[in-house]
Scaffold this active site. Structure first.
Site, short mmCIF file in Angstrom:
data_model
loop_
_atom_site.label_atom_id
_atom_site.label_comp_id
_atom_site.label_asym_id
_atom_site.label_seq_id
_atom_site.Cartn_x
_atom_site.Cartn_y
_atom_site.Cartn_z
N ASP A 56 0.85 -1.19 0.00
CA ASP A 56 0.00 0.00 0.00
C ASP A 56 0.88 1.25 0.00
OD1 ASP A 56 -1.76 2.06 0.40
OD2 ASP A 56 -2.57 1.32 2.29
N GLU A 136 30.23 12.77 2.56
CA GLU A 136 30.88 12.64 3.86
C GLU A 136 29.77 12.49 4.91
OE1 GLU A 136 33.38 15.98 4.56
OE2 GLU A 136 34.34 15.90 2.59
N GLU A 138 28.62 12.69 8.53
CA GLU A 138 28.85 13.16 9.89
C GLU A 138 27.65 12.78 10.74
OE1 GLU A 138 31.59 17.09 8.84
OE2 GLU A 138 29.46 17.35 9.31
N GLU A 218 35.04 14.00 14.71
CA GLU A 218 34.84 15.34 14.15
C GLU A 218 34.91 16.41 15.25
OE1 GLU A 218 34.56 17.64 12.12
OE2 GLU A 218 34.77 16.64 10.18
N GLU A 226 32.81 11.10 11.87
CA GLU A 226 32.70 11.19 10.41
C GLU A 226 33.26 9.94 9.76
OE1 GLU A 226 34.66 13.59 6.67
OE2 GLU A 226 33.83 14.81 8.29
N HIS A 275 28.44 16.63 3.23
CA HIS A 275 29.07 17.28 2.09
C HIS A 275 29.15 16.28 0.93
CE1 HIS A 275 31.47 19.32 5.56
NE2 HIS A 275 30.24 19.79 5.48
N ARG A 346 36.03 26.60 3.71
CA ARG A 346 34.86 25.90 4.25
C ARG A 346 33.70 26.84 4.59
NH1 ARG A 346 39.15 22.67 5.20
NH2 ARG A 346 38.78 20.41 5.18
N GLU A 365 33.05 20.16 -3.85
CA GLU A 365 32.04 19.63 -2.93
C GLU A 365 30.98 20.68 -2.64
OE1 GLU A 365 33.16 18.80 1.08
OE2 GLU A 365 34.57 20.47 1.20
N ARG A 367 28.57 21.87 0.21
CA ARG A 367 28.71 21.71 1.66
C ARG A 367 27.42 21.87 2.45
NH1 ARG A 367 33.52 21.49 3.86
NH2 ARG A 367 32.87 22.59 5.75
#
Length: 480
Positions: A56, A136, A138, A218, A226, A275, A346, A365, A367
């Site tokens: 369903d 990645e 985390e 991390e 991570e 990321h 970053r 990447e 982020r």
């Protein structure tokens, strides 16, 4: 050529070797949670792949009740012995079809189908034939997590013995090896109490066929971890994302702990993102490398970046689809808050790793995503935004989106006003999605019906959260 019968025979032989008694089928609901249904191994055969397993669909968030009958068609290539089942059980992912008068048709809202259709659209465009990504992962690893939301009381309590708050004279903690606030990056044992558990998680991923790059503690002191995996084709990585979260959560539970991918579980600590590294290939050749381009990136790569940045606000509705997501996207925690790109920075939403220098590894990447996202929708939306940038030749530099080769957090207030930021709430992201989604519906990749249902569901989540009193409100306003 390997036929379906060959695959069935291979699975049957595997079941005999592993003494499998049950076969489990894992399906993904609209929010990105796994659900499953299980049959005895004696009921398994070619018909399972031909006619599927009925269920369903209305309970998965996709279809109205009057059109809810669907079938799940397992993918034999995903067969694996589930390491968490006490009864020997073979598990498989797969796809979902709607039941028609003739043949069953792939259900266009089902997450796997959306990701596959995005790749088909990419190939039809002639731009590329492979999108390769590497997320990645985390997450926080706690010893306990309790929460309650009732009319009488509302709150949560989490704990881990390595947390700095256990560093008191009256608290049994980690024997003096607590991790300082925001001081967890790459800490070693004995502070890193999750070290061996992460290694077991990674070994289980490798056994399942997922290549692990590395793992570490991390920034978040109270147990932020991570695990980063090697790059793989986008649809397969969406499957792998589901498997990785399954392994992390279940192995933590098996060892008496609890893991969460909640983007901001702890106030004033580092948030958890997902990321996403990415690159495109055509005929086996990487398309993102140019030795003479900015940071070694080609014009194609810049246009892909341009598409991501142009549509980033609406993308957030799929890459950051929880109200908690936007508690992470705030200044001061290595989380992106501005719309821009740069090398090794970053604080920009798109970061170009300086260490990826060869043509085969040159990439960037994104982020802002986090793991509350349905990975099939999120990865497909990222691809469609980037392809739109290539098709329209959207140059990010010409639009003033960078490159920002400086710390965006330290700009003056006047300079910061000149730079556009990400949405500050899920509501803002949904507003953007309603206004900007043509790039998603191109080629029938994201059905309009899916976007409408998604927005309605997420608006209801926002409405519900807005109506629940927050414990912090009592502290701020109770005595007024």
């Amino acid at each position: 050529m390997v036929t379906l019968m060959d695959k069935v025979e291979k699975i049957t032989k595997l079941c005999q070797e592993k003494q499998v008694r049950m076969i489990d089928f894992k399906m993904t609901d609209i929010d990105g949670r796994w659900r499953h249904i299980t049959i005895p191994v004696e009921r398994f055969g070619v018909d399972t792949f031909t006619y599927g397993i009925g269920f369903d669909g209305s309970n998965y968030g996709y279809a109205p009740i009057e059109k809810s009958d669907m079938v799940f068609l397992p993918d034999p290539d995903t067969a694996y012995v589930d390491p968490f089942a006490e009864v020997p059980t073979l598990t498989m992912c797969g796809n979902v079809c709607t039941i028609g008068k003739g043949e069953n048709r792939p259900f266009d809202q089902y997450p796997k189908n959306v990701s596959l259709r995005a790749v088909e659209y990419m190939k039809e465009s002639g731009i590329a034939d492979r999108m390769v990504i590497g997320p990645e992962f985390e997450f926080y690893l706690f010893d306990s997590a309790r929460f309650e939301v009732t009319s009488r009381q509302c709150g949560y309590r989490i704990n881990t013995r390595q947390a700095d708050w256990n560093h008191s004279l009256d608290t049994p903690g980690n024997n003096g090896y607590e991790v300082p606030h925001k001081g967890g990056y790459h800490v070693a044992a004995p502070q890193d109490v999750g070290y061996d558990l992460r290694s077991r998680m990674c070994m289980m991923m490798e056994d399942w066929g997922i290549r692990v790059k590395y793992h570490h503690h991390e920034v978040g002191g109270p147990g932020q971890m991570e695990i980063e995996v090697e790059l793989a084709d986008m649809p397969a990585m969406a499957d792998n994302t589901m498997i990785i979260k399954y392994i992390i959560k279940n192995l933590a539970a098996r060892e008496g702990k609890t893991a969460t991918f909640l983007p901001k579980p702890i106030y004033q600590e580092a948030g958890s993102g997902m990321h996403v590294h990415m690159l495109l290939l055509k005929d086996g050749q990487p398309l993102f490398y140019d030795e003479k381009g900015y940071s070694g990136l080609s014009r194609t790569a810049h246009y892909f970046i341009g598409g991501l940045l142009k549509h980033i606000a609406s993308l957030c509705a799929f890459t950051n689809p929880s109200t908690n997501s936007f508690k992470r996207l705030v200044p001061g925690y290595e989380a992106p808050v501005t719309i821009g790109y740069a090398t090794s920075n970053r604080s920009a939403v798109i970061r170009i790793p300086a260490y990826a220098k060869s043509p085969e590894t040159k990439r960037f990447e994104l982020r802002n995503p986090d793991a509350t996202a349905n990975p099939y929708y999120a990865y497909a939306a990222i691809l469609m935004a980037g392809l739109d940038g290539i098709e329209k030749q959207i140059d990010p530099a010409e639009h003033g989106w960078g490159p920002y080769d400086f710390n965006l957090y330290t700009l003056s207030e006047e300079e910061q006003k000149k730079i556009k930021g990400l949405p500050k709430s899920l509501g803002e992201a949904l507003d953007a999605l309603e206004a900007d989604h043509d790039y998603l519906t191109k080629g029938g990749v994201f059905p309009q019906r899916l976007i409408d249902v998604w927005v309605a569901r997420k608006r209801e989540e926002v409405r519900k959260l807005e109506q629940i009193p927050n414990p912090a409100e009592f502290r701020m306003y109770y005595d007024l």
